[in-house]
Scaffold this motif. Sequence first.
Motif, PDB file in Angstrom:
ATOM      1  N   TRP A 408       0.836  -1.196   0.000  1.00 36.08           N
ATOM      2  CA  TRP A 408       0.000   0.000   0.000  1.00 36.08           C
ATOM      3  C   TRP A 408       0.872   1.246   0.000  1.00 36.08           C
ATOM      4  O   TRP A 408       1.992   1.243   0.477  1.00 36.08           O
ATOM      5  N   THR A 409       0.317   2.315  -0.525  1.00 34.49           N
ATOM      6  CA  THR A 409       1.068   3.552  -0.632  1.00 34.49           C
ATOM      7  C   THR A 409       1.343   4.150   0.747  1.00 34.49           C
ATOM      8  O   THR A 409       0.582   3.946   1.698  1.00 34.49           O
ATOM      9  N   ARG A 410       2.417   4.898   0.842  1.00 37.30           N
ATOM     10  CA  ARG A 410       2.777   5.572   2.093  1.00 37.30           C
ATOM     11  C   ARG A 410       2.150   6.959   2.195  1.00 37.30           C
ATOM     12  O   ARG A 410       2.333   7.646   3.190  1.00 37.30           O
ATOM     13  N   SER A 411       1.453   7.395   1.163  1.00 39.75           N
ATOM     14  CA  SER A 411       0.897   8.740   1.180  1.00 39.75           C
ATOM     15  C   SER A 411      -0.188   8.872   2.244  1.00 39.75           C
ATOM     16  O   SER A 411      -0.827   7.899   2.640  1.00 39.75           O
ATOM     17  N   THR A 412      -0.402  10.093   2.698  1.00 42.03           N
ATOM     18  CA  THR A 412      -1.330  10.334   3.807  1.00 42.03           C
ATOM     19  C   THR A 412      -2.114  11.621   3.580  1.00 42.03           C
ATOM     20  O   THR A 412      -1.802  12.418   2.702  1.00 42.03           O
ATOM     21  N   GLY A 413      -3.126  11.814   4.430  1.00 38.48           N
ATOM     22  CA  GLY A 413      -3.855  13.072   4.474  1.00 38.48           C
ATOM     23  C   GLY A 413      -4.695  13.340   3.245  1.00 38.48           C
ATOM     24  O   GLY A 413      -4.447  14.289   2.501  1.00 38.48           O
ATOM     25  N   TYR A 414      -5.730  12.523   3.022  1.00 40.56           N
ATOM     26  CA  TYR A 414      -6.557  12.679   1.829  1.00 40.56           C
ATOM     27  C   TYR A 414      -7.783  13.551   2.078  1.00 40.56           C
ATOM     28  O   TYR A 414      -8.388  14.042   1.133  1.00 40.56           O
ATOM     29  N   GLY A 415      -8.187  13.698   3.326  1.00 43.84           N
ATOM     30  CA  GLY A 415      -9.427  14.398   3.636  1.00 43.84           C
ATOM     31  C   GLY A 415      -9.319  15.890   3.434  1.00 43.84           C
ATOM     32  O   GLY A 415      -8.228  16.465   3.338  1.00 43.84           O
ATOM     33  N   ASN A 416     -10.471  16.547   3.398  1.00 46.46           N
ATOM     34  CA  ASN A 416     -10.514  17.992   3.197  1.00 46.46           C
ATOM     35  C   ASN A 416     -10.565  18.739   4.523  1.00 46.46           C
ATOM     36  O   ASN A 416      -9.622  19.435   4.887  1.00 46.46           O
ATOM     37  N   VAL A 417     -11.665  18.603   5.234  1.00 50.36           N
ATOM     38  CA  VAL A 417     -11.853  19.395   6.447  1.00 50.36           C
ATOM     39  C   VAL A 417     -11.968  18.522   7.695  1.00 50.36           C
ATOM     40  O   VAL A 417     -12.298  19.030   8.766  1.00 50.36           O
ATOM     41  N   MET A 418     -11.701  17.237   7.557  1.00 46.28           N
ATOM     42  CA  MET A 418     -11.725  16.355   8.725  1.00 46.28           C
ATOM     43  C   MET A 418     -10.877  15.117   8.432  1.00 46.28           C
ATOM     44  O   MET A 418     -10.871  14.621   7.298  1.00 46.28           O
ATOM     45  N   PRO A 419     -10.168  14.611   9.421  1.00 45.47           N
ATOM     46  CA  PRO A 419      -9.298  13.448   9.194  1.00 45.47           C
ATOM     47  C   PRO A 419      -9.971  12.113   9.497  1.00 45.47           C
ATOM     48  O   PRO A 419      -9.282  11.094   9.555  1.00 45.47           O
ATOM     49  N   PHE A 420     -11.288  12.093   9.690  1.00 43.05           N
ATOM     50  CA  PHE A 420     -11.951  10.877  10.163  1.00 43.05           C
ATOM     51  C   PHE A 420     -11.702   9.691   9.236  1.00 43.05           C
ATOM     52  O   PHE A 420     -11.310   8.605   9.681  1.00 43.05           O
ATOM     53  N   PHE A 421     -11.941   9.871   7.951  1.00 37.81           N
ATOM     54  CA  PHE A 421     -11.773   8.754   7.019  1.00 37.81           C
ATOM     55  C   PHE A 421     -10.302   8.367   6.872  1.00 37.81           C
ATOM     56  O   PHE A 421      -9.985   7.202   6.637  1.00 37.81           O
ATOM     57  N   ASP A 422      -9.401   9.326   7.012  1.00 39.81           N
ATOM     58  CA  ASP A 422      -7.973   8.990   7.004  1.00 39.81           C
ATOM     59  C   ASP A 422      -7.613   8.127   8.204  1.00 39.81           C
ATOM     60  O   ASP A 422      -6.823   7.184   8.085  1.00 39.81           O
ATOM     61  N   VAL A 423      -8.177   8.458   9.359  1.00 38.53           N
ATOM     62  CA  VAL A 423      -7.913   7.658  10.554  1.00 38.53           C
ATOM     63  C   VAL A 423      -8.447   6.242  10.369  1.00 38.53           C
ATOM     64  O   VAL A 423      -7.781   5.258  10.717  1.00 38.53           O
TER      65      VAL A 423
END
Length: 508
Positions: A408-423
């Motif tokens: 899987w990719t190491r990239s992070t922080g896809y969300g716009n105004v909340m990190p819920f789905f990233d978490v």
Amino acid sequence: MIAQCCSGSGGGSTELVNKSPDISDLVEPVPLSISQPAAHASDRQISDLAEPVPLALSPAAHSSEQQMPDAKSETSQLAKEKQVATISRATSVPKLMRAASQRSKAELVGVATLVCEDAAASQGAVCEDAAASQTRASHWDRMKAINVLKLKKIKAGESLAEVREQMVGRAGPPLPEEVGDQCCCLCCCFFCCPCRASIRRCFSTKPEFVDERTDRSWKSIAFEFLHPETLFWIAVCIVIFCGWGYISWITYPTAMSMMEHNACMYWSMLYLDFFPNVLTALIYHQCRCCHRLHKAEHQYVFQSPLKAQFSVGSAYFLYFNCWTAPMYVLTVIPSFIARTHYQSAIFYATLVQTVILLCIRIVMWIMEQRPSMYMYAPTCWLNFMRFFRTHFTIAAFDYYNDGRYKGWTRSTGYGNVMPFFDVCLGSCPFDVKWSVPIPFIDFITHEAKVWSNFVDPENIFWTPLQKLWYFSWLFLIAVLTTYVFSIFWAPWGSCWPWGPVSVYLGGQ
């Protein structure tokens, strides 16, 4: 010189022995493996291999060299000196050193020739290994180094400007270790009132901090808004919003209750954050075929001129509508069959959210031009900017080679105004303990140091209580989705096109 070679390469003792060693004693201790051409060369006579080498390997050899005629030019001698210097750095030479004073020049030159071929082959292999290691280097190694550098500079009392540039970019907000915590009521960014410094002294834990970066003049910023290219892309966005607004107006549901309307608005926000943003960015970074285009997008939009915010924004507005249209069709299928109405709240909800997001982008761009505004912005806003910019500063397009995220990719922080789905997906680079699917709430409930310390998502594990927390939220989102579609598909929904539910229960 041989003593210098020994000390430079970590060689053994400089003791000379009286016994004359064989030529095999000179070759065997070399730790580098001899290549096949070098092995064939060793079968030949030493005299055939002998070439005048301008540097000797010992003082005795140096004295014998002075008696030989100089047949090479000065340029050739410099090249040979570099070659022998390479031997001294790449080779361990204890036995060469012991035998140097006992051997003739021809023998020493023959051994040097063999070792030189070995050193060249070994150096090539070392360079290839170094290049491969650099290719495999993880972005998280760099981020861990940044965390260490930050702690070192804090301990030494040095400026954190270098660390800040690595973490949030050259125009990003200051770190909490610099600006401290600033109360949410401190929002004097756009107000140049004389008393804002006094207000900051009351609501900031580090009121003495002054950003060292220079502000761009308001006149220059205004001129960039009036630039022809910027005006063109603003006009494109306005045209898109007008068309979007018209569709929202003709499809706006008039029969919905306030509760149903709010539920549709909230669900549309979750849908727009997850599918067009989080899931799309994950695919862009996961699929190698998308890397080139997405890297170009990163370079174009991050810390870029104002026109990039509107040009990329206009492309994304059309893209958002491509995601909105299928959901609209799913909600109006019953009404389309009954030929009654075509009302749905999804176009209106996504339009409102997109306009708000564009305004947020413009505010962030203005603050990039005037870094002093960070000193008068609330901590929750600075936390949001740190999270948002991490996707660009890490910008990882490589993959985990092992572990639970292998492949899987190491990239992070896809969300716009909340990190819920990233978490939930394991793509959040911060240790957010209790995230909620509500915009900006996480940036208020979690302190600033959480958003200034990078953590590899692979090293984050949930406790049983956290698992219960996140699964409960996901269950509530599933319930909300069912409720929203029941507004259009169930007899008790206000947008059900075939009359009230009492008709189907035997009523009039």
